[in-house]
Design an enzyme around this catalytic site. Structure first.
Site, mmCIF file in Angstrom:
data_model
loop_
_atom_site.group_PDB
_atom_site.id
_atom_site.type_symbol
_atom_site.label_atom_id
_atom_site.label_comp_id
_atom_site.label_asym_id
_atom_site.label_seq_id
_atom_site.Cartn_x
_atom_site.Cartn_y
_atom_site.Cartn_z
ATOM 1 N N PHE A 149 0.750 -1.188 0.072
ATOM 2 C CA PHE A 149 -0.092 -0.037 -0.045
ATOM 3 C C PHE A 149 0.808 1.044 -0.045
ATOM 4 C CE2 PHE A 149 0.997 -0.436 4.467
ATOM 5 C CZ PHE A 149 1.126 0.698 4.843
ATOM 6 N N LYS A 173 -1.350 -7.665 -8.752
ATOM 7 C CA LYS A 173 -2.231 -7.735 -7.823
ATOM 8 C C LYS A 173 -1.833 -6.681 -6.692
ATOM 9 C CE LYS A 173 -2.975 -8.588 -3.740
ATOM 10 N NZ LYS A 173 -3.572 -7.648 -2.911
ATOM 11 N N GLU A 176 -5.225 -3.743 -1.753
ATOM 12 C CA GLU A 176 -6.503 -3.430 -1.682
ATOM 13 C C GLU A 176 -6.699 -2.138 -0.909
ATOM 14 O OE1 GLU A 176 -5.928 -6.506 1.482
ATOM 15 O OE2 GLU A 176 -5.092 -5.933 -0.575
ATOM 16 N N ARG A 177 -5.728 -1.575 -0.261
ATOM 17 C CA ARG A 177 -5.834 -0.393 0.520
ATOM 18 C C ARG A 177 -5.887 0.860 -0.506
ATOM 19 N NH1 ARG A 177 -1.890 -2.005 5.520
ATOM 20 N NH2 ARG A 177 -2.795 -3.870 5.862
ATOM 21 N N SER A 226 5.589 -7.176 4.341
ATOM 22 C CA SER A 226 5.635 -7.358 5.548
ATOM 23 C C SER A 226 6.700 -8.750 5.437
ATOM 24 C CB SER A 226 4.460 -7.513 6.421
ATOM 25 O OG SER A 226 3.978 -8.749 6.169
ATOM 26 N N CYS A 281 9.641 1.667 3.661
ATOM 27 C CA CYS A 281 10.693 0.547 4.137
ATOM 28 C C CYS A 281 12.294 1.176 4.419
ATOM 29 C CB CYS A 281 10.929 -0.577 3.284
ATOM 30 S SG CYS A 281 11.585 0.087 1.410
ATOM 31 N N GLU A 384 9.030 -3.640 13.273
ATOM 32 C CA GLU A 384 9.077 -2.606 12.377
ATOM 33 C C GLU A 384 7.730 -1.809 12.587
ATOM 34 O OE1 GLU A 384 9.593 -1.812 7.609
ATOM 35 O OE2 GLU A 384 8.473 -3.750 8.256
#
Length: 416
Positions: A149, A173, A176-177, A226, A281, A384
């Site tokens: 996202f 893909k 979805e956020r 993640s 990140c 994190e």
């Protein structure tokens, strides 16, 4: 409220699974849209169509594929502001940050323009007695990208541009956020001349991911997200005979030496620690000063800088430092980690848990937070956080600081 659609065979297509996820406006806390979550059958159908389209695309010579990338880059530049505004509305990041998101992806498209040279093979005469050696670069077929996202333009472009210019078809893909920008990019790719079916954008959750990993036609998978999900995707993809490239979490440190320019170090920490609300990140989330005087001076310099940070919705102007977190779940997780830091004995120098902005009380904001006297056993050090939280871990020597960094389970970036 709007409904995001899949991008299949060159057109927007409504989902057929009957399942949807909410798309938030992070600044207001309102649900502004819904995104379909694809079924296994939808993934398989999109992949089958991509496989057919890829056959013809692979026969197009690299020069012509590169021309599509050239046009694609020009169209991205043309629509930069539109892409950035949509990105900010769904993600919450500031407009300058959103334009940077698009720009970093655009730079990969520019690299892909070099396909005629980059795709050349190699040849060696007489590599051995009576042996000539040569290599060829050929497309795999259908590949997939599963993207996060926090960079809705940059990371999809990282995946799609090299894959497509190499003659592959791609199943993308996205998260979805933040689903809208990848569909907009697919439309621009079509306008640039990309044949229908070569790029399919299919939204979804774990069911869609598993369908990608299990589909026998898909030859390779690229993922960013993640660490637990990276490990899961890598394991399942490899078990199914796919190439896999999976990037997981990070815990980036900055070691500050006693002879450092402390003003510059403080400025760098504020930008790297709080920019994009810490949702990147490469965020520096741990400051490691060497020596107690260095640590005390750093805190002294950080506090006034943190107090001046401007936090708000992207519509508040170009001078914002950062915006809200992406979802209420992300906000609640960050607040819970801050609370755990207090409970486990860290010194909370600046507390962002109660941050509130008039007119945006329901937004997913967390104010800039600063901890001192953090130790490696604490959750705020081990995990994190992915929020606007900076932790200071004090050390007495460079060797101790270096050992601390090297022992952390995460990697990615360290600066001195």
């Amino acid at each position: 409220m709007y409904e995001v659609e899949h991008w299949i065979d060159g057109k927007r297509v409504k989902g057929s699974s009957g399942r949807f996820a909410d798309v938030y406006n992070p600044a207001t806390g309102e649900v502004q849209g819904k995104v379909p979550l694809a079924s296994r059958e939808e993934i398989d159908a999109a992949t089958a169509r991509a496989a057919e389209a890829q056959k013809a695309w692979a026969k197009v010579n690299p020069q012509r594929r590169a021309r599509v990338m050239m046009k694609f880059a020009a169209l991205i530049e043309r629509d930069m502001d539109k892409l950035a505004e949509t990105l900010s509305r769904e993600h919450g990041k500031t407009l300058p940050d959103a334009r940077g998101d698009v720009q970093r992806g655009l730079e990969v498209v520019e690299v892909a323009m070099g396909a005629p040279m980059l795709l050349k093979g190699e040849y060696m005469d007489s590599g051995g007695p009576g042996i000539d050696l040569y290599s060829m670069r050929q497309p795999l077929g259908v590949v997939a990208g599963i993207t996060p996202f926090n960079f809705p333009a940059m990371i999809p472009l990282w995946k799609m541009a090299p894959a497509i210019v190499s003659g592959n078809a791609m199943i993308l893909k996205p998260s979805e956020r933040t689903p809208s920008v990848p569909v907009m990019l697919a439309e621009l790719a079509q306008e640039a001349g990309l044949p229908d079916g070569v790029l399919q954008v299919v939204h979804g959750d774990k069911e869609a991911v598993d369908a990608i990993l299990d589909n026998e036609t898909i030859e390779a998978v690229g993922f960013v997200g993640s660490t637990p999900i990276a490990q899961y995707i890598y394991g399942r993809a490899c078990a199914n005979g796919k190439r896999a490239q999976c990037f997981g979490g990070a815990k980036n440190h900055m070691i500050i030496m006693p002879d450092a320019d402390m003003e510059k170090a403080a400025d760098a920490l504020v930008g790297a620690g709080y920019g994009a609300a810490g949702e990147r990140c490469m965020a520096i989330s741990v400051a490691v000063p060497v020596g107690q005087k260095t640590a005390d001076r750093l805190i002294e310099l950080l506090v006034p800088r943190i107090e001046k940070l401007k936090v708000g919705p992207y519509t508040a102007g170009e001078d914002l430092d950062y915006g809200p977190l992406v979802t209420p779940m992300a906000r609640d997780r960050v607040k819970a980690l801050i609370t755990s830091g207090v409970e486990q004995g860290a010194t909370l120098v600046a507390d962002g848990r109660d941050f509130s902005l008039q007119g945006y009380e329901n937004g997913f904001f967390v104010g800039p937070t600063l901890f001192d006297n953090v130790t490696p056993e604490m959750d705020i050090y081990k995990e994190e956080i992915f929020g606007p939280v900076l932790s200071q871990v004090r050390t007495d020597s460079y060797e101790e600081a270096l050992e601390l960094v090297m022992k952390n389970q995460y990697g990615n970036g360290t600066s001195i």
